[in-house]
Enzyme design. Structure first.
Site, PDB file in Angstrom:
ATOM      1  N   THR A  30       8.311   6.243  -2.275  1.00 37.87           N
ATOM      2  CA  THR A  30       9.284   6.618  -1.260  1.00 37.87           C
ATOM      3  C   THR A  30      10.676   6.254  -1.755  1.00 37.87           C
ATOM      4  O   THR A  30      10.849   5.753  -2.869  1.00 37.87           O
ATOM      5  CB  THR A  30       8.977   5.960   0.095  1.00 37.87           C
ATOM      6  OG1 THR A  30       9.777   6.582   1.111  1.00 37.87           O
ATOM      7  CG2 THR A  30       9.245   4.464   0.068  1.00 37.87           C
TER       8      THR A  30
ATOM      9  N   ILE B 167       5.696   3.850   6.589  1.00 45.27           N
ATOM     10  CA  ILE B 167       5.160   2.492   6.735  1.00 45.27           C
ATOM     11  C   ILE B 167       4.267   2.181   5.543  1.00 45.27           C
ATOM     12  O   ILE B 167       3.425   2.994   5.153  1.00 45.27           O
ATOM     13  CB  ILE B 167       4.358   2.348   8.043  1.00 45.27           C
ATOM     14  CG1 ILE B 167       5.288   2.504   9.253  1.00 45.27           C
ATOM     15  CG2 ILE B 167       3.633   0.998   8.095  1.00 45.27           C
ATOM     16  CD1 ILE B 167       4.571   2.499  10.586  1.00 45.27           C
ATOM     17  N   GLY B 168       4.475   1.018   4.954  1.00 46.33           N
ATOM     18  CA  GLY B 168       3.614   0.539   3.879  1.00 46.33           C
ATOM     19  C   GLY B 168       3.620  -0.979   3.899  1.00 46.33           C
ATOM     20  O   GLY B 168       4.688  -1.589   3.937  1.00 46.33           O
TER      21      GLY B 168
ATOM     22  N   CYS C 281       5.664   9.916  -0.396  1.00 45.77           N
ATOM     23  CA  CYS C 281       4.374   9.455   0.135  1.00 45.77           C
ATOM     24  C   CYS C 281       3.209  10.289  -0.395  1.00 45.77           C
ATOM     25  O   CYS C 281       2.117  10.275   0.179  1.00 45.77           O
ATOM     26  CB  CYS C 281       4.376   9.448   1.663  1.00 45.77           C
ATOM     27  SG  CYS C 281       5.662   8.407   2.368  1.00 45.77           S
TER      28      CYS C 281
ATOM     29  N   ALA D 133      10.401   1.981   7.160  1.00 41.95           N
ATOM     30  CA  ALA D 133      11.726   2.533   6.862  1.00 41.95           C
ATOM     31  C   ALA D 133      11.961   3.680   7.830  1.00 41.95           C
ATOM     32  O   ALA D 133      11.240   4.684   7.791  1.00 41.95           O
ATOM     33  CB  ALA D 133      11.798   3.009   5.421  1.00 41.95           C
TER      34      ALA D 133
ATOM     35  N   GLY E 176       0.822  -1.187   0.000  1.00 41.94           N
ATOM     36  CA  GLY E 176       0.000   0.000   0.000  1.00 41.94           C
ATOM     37  C   GLY E 176       0.863   1.247   0.000  1.00 41.94           C
ATOM     38  O   GLY E 176       2.094   1.197   0.006  1.00 41.94           O
TER      39      GLY E 176
ATOM     40  N   HIS F  44      14.464   4.389  -0.507  1.00 45.62           N
ATOM     41  CA  HIS F  44      15.240   3.609   0.456  1.00 45.62           C
ATOM     42  C   HIS F  44      16.712   3.751   0.105  1.00 45.62           C
ATOM     43  O   HIS F  44      17.073   3.843  -1.075  1.00 45.62           O
ATOM     44  CB  HIS F  44      14.866   2.130   0.402  1.00 45.62           C
ATOM     45  CG  HIS F  44      13.452   1.846   0.763  1.00 45.62           C
ATOM     46  ND1 HIS F  44      12.860   2.317   1.908  1.00 45.62           N
ATOM     47  CD2 HIS F  44      12.493   1.124   0.120  1.00 45.62           C
ATOM     48  CE1 HIS F  44      11.609   1.896   1.965  1.00 45.62           C
ATOM     49  NE2 HIS F  44      11.361   1.178   0.883  1.00 45.62           N
TER      50      HIS F  44
END
Length: 274
Positions: free
Chosen positions: A78, A185-186, A215, A199, A74, A80
Site C-alpha cells: 500500500t 487495514i493491516g 493491496c 490508513a 499482514g 502512505h
C-alpha cells in the site's frame, strides 16, 4: 476494557517518517506487553512511502523500482502519505488473539467515522478494510469502449492495470463507478499485543496508488473522503471524529479469546484376539 490513550505524533509539516514511527510502535508495544502503559493508539501522517506486507508479490510492487519498505504486518502493498490519517492501535488482547474480530472493530470505527461526514461505506466479503461500493456491474460504464464481456481483468490473471492507461488506474475507480477502498487495514500481533493498524484516505493524491497494485487487488480501486464528498476536507476535521469512534468501539468491545476447536480424541485401541 481499559481506557484507550491517543498520541498524536505529527501531521502536515511534522509528518512522521515511516521508520521512525515503526520504531515508536515497537517501543510502545514492549511497554504495553509489560503493562507500563495503557492501550495506546498512535495517530499521524507519513511522508510519501510504499510499504509491503508479508504477502506482497514482486508483480505488485512499483514497476520503476521505487523503494518499498518491507514490514512485518499482514496484507500486501500500500501507500502512505500526506492527506491520509494513519492509526496504529497498540492493544493487549486476550490470547489466543482473535485477529479477525480486532480487524472488524477497526472497520466498524472507520465506517462510523465516514458516516458522520455523510459517506456511506461497507465491508466487502473476503477483502479487509472499508469500502465505498460501486454500482451494479451491468450499470457501470464500458472501459475504453470495451463491453464488460471483453474486460481483460475478468479473463487474464496476470492483467496489470499499470500498463493499460488511466482507464484501469486505481485512482479512477470512482469514475468507473467500481468498488473503491476508503481505508486499508493491516495488523500484526506479537505476545498478545497488536501493532500496525489502519490508513484512512482523507484528501491524498490517490494517483500514488497507480504505481502499485494496491493491496494486491486488480479489479477495484481507491477513494477518499474528499472525492466522495466532492469538496475539500482536512485531517484536522477528521481527527477528533475518528478518535471518538475508535474510543467508543475499542473501549466498549466485549473482548474474548479466539475460539480454538479441541482436537478430536484418538479412537480407542484394543488388542485383537490372538
Amino acid at each position: 476494557m481499559s481506557e484507550l490513550r491517543f498520541v498524536r505524533l505529527g501531521f502536515g509539516e511534522e509528518a512522521v517518517d515511516y521508520q521512525e514511527a515503526w520504531q515508536k510502535q515497537r517501543e510502545v508495544h514492549a511497554a504495553r506487553f509489560e503493562d507500563t502503559v495503557p492501550d495506546t493508539c498512535l495517530l499521524l501522517e507519513h511522508p510519501p512511502v510504499y510499504t509491503a506486507g508479508r504477502r506482497t508479490t514482486e508483480s505488485e510492487r512499483p514497476l520503476d523500482g521505487t523503494p518499498v519498505v518491507d514490514v512485518d504486518r499482514g496484507g500486501k502493498i500500500t501507500w502512505h502519505g500526506p492527506g491520509q490519517l494513519v492509526g496504529y492501535p497498540i492493544m493487549k488482547l486476550p490470547r489466543p488473539v482473535d485477529v479477525v474480530a480486532h480487524v472488524r472493530r477497526l472497520e466498524d470505527a472507520l465506517i462510523r467515522t465516514a458516516a458522520e461526514f455523510g459517506v456511506e461505506t461497507s465491508r466487502v466479503e473476503g477483502r479487509s478494510g472499508v469500502w465505498v461500493l460501486g454500482d451494479p456491474v451491468e450499470d457501470r460504464p464500458a472501459l475504453g469502449g470495451l463491453s464488460l464481456d471483453l474486460d481483460p481483468r475478468l479473463h487474464d490473471e496476470e492483467f496489470d492495470p499499470r500498463l493499460d492507461g488511466p482507464d484501469y488506474a486505481p485512482s479512477n475507480a470512482g469514475q468507473r463507478r467500481e468498488d473503491r477502498k476508503l481505508a486499508a487495514i493491516g495488523i500484526r500481533v506479537a505476545k498478545g499485543v497488536t501493532m500496525h493498524g489502519f490508513a484512512l484516505n482523507v484528501n491524498p493524491d490517490n494517483t500514488w496508488f497507480d504505481r502499485i497494485v494496491p493491496c494486491g487487488i486488480r479489479d477495484a480501486g481507491v477513494t477518499s473522503l474528499s472525492y466522495e464528498l466532492g469538496r475539500g476536507i482536512t485531517i484536522a476535521e477528521v481527527l477528533p471524529v475518528a478518535e471518538k469512534h475508535l474510543r467508543d468501539v475499542l473501549e466498549n468491545a466485549d473482548l474474548a479469546p479466539r475460539a480454538v476447536e479441541a482436537a478430536a480424541p484418538e479412537p480407542s485401541r484394543t488388542a485383537a484376539p490372538a
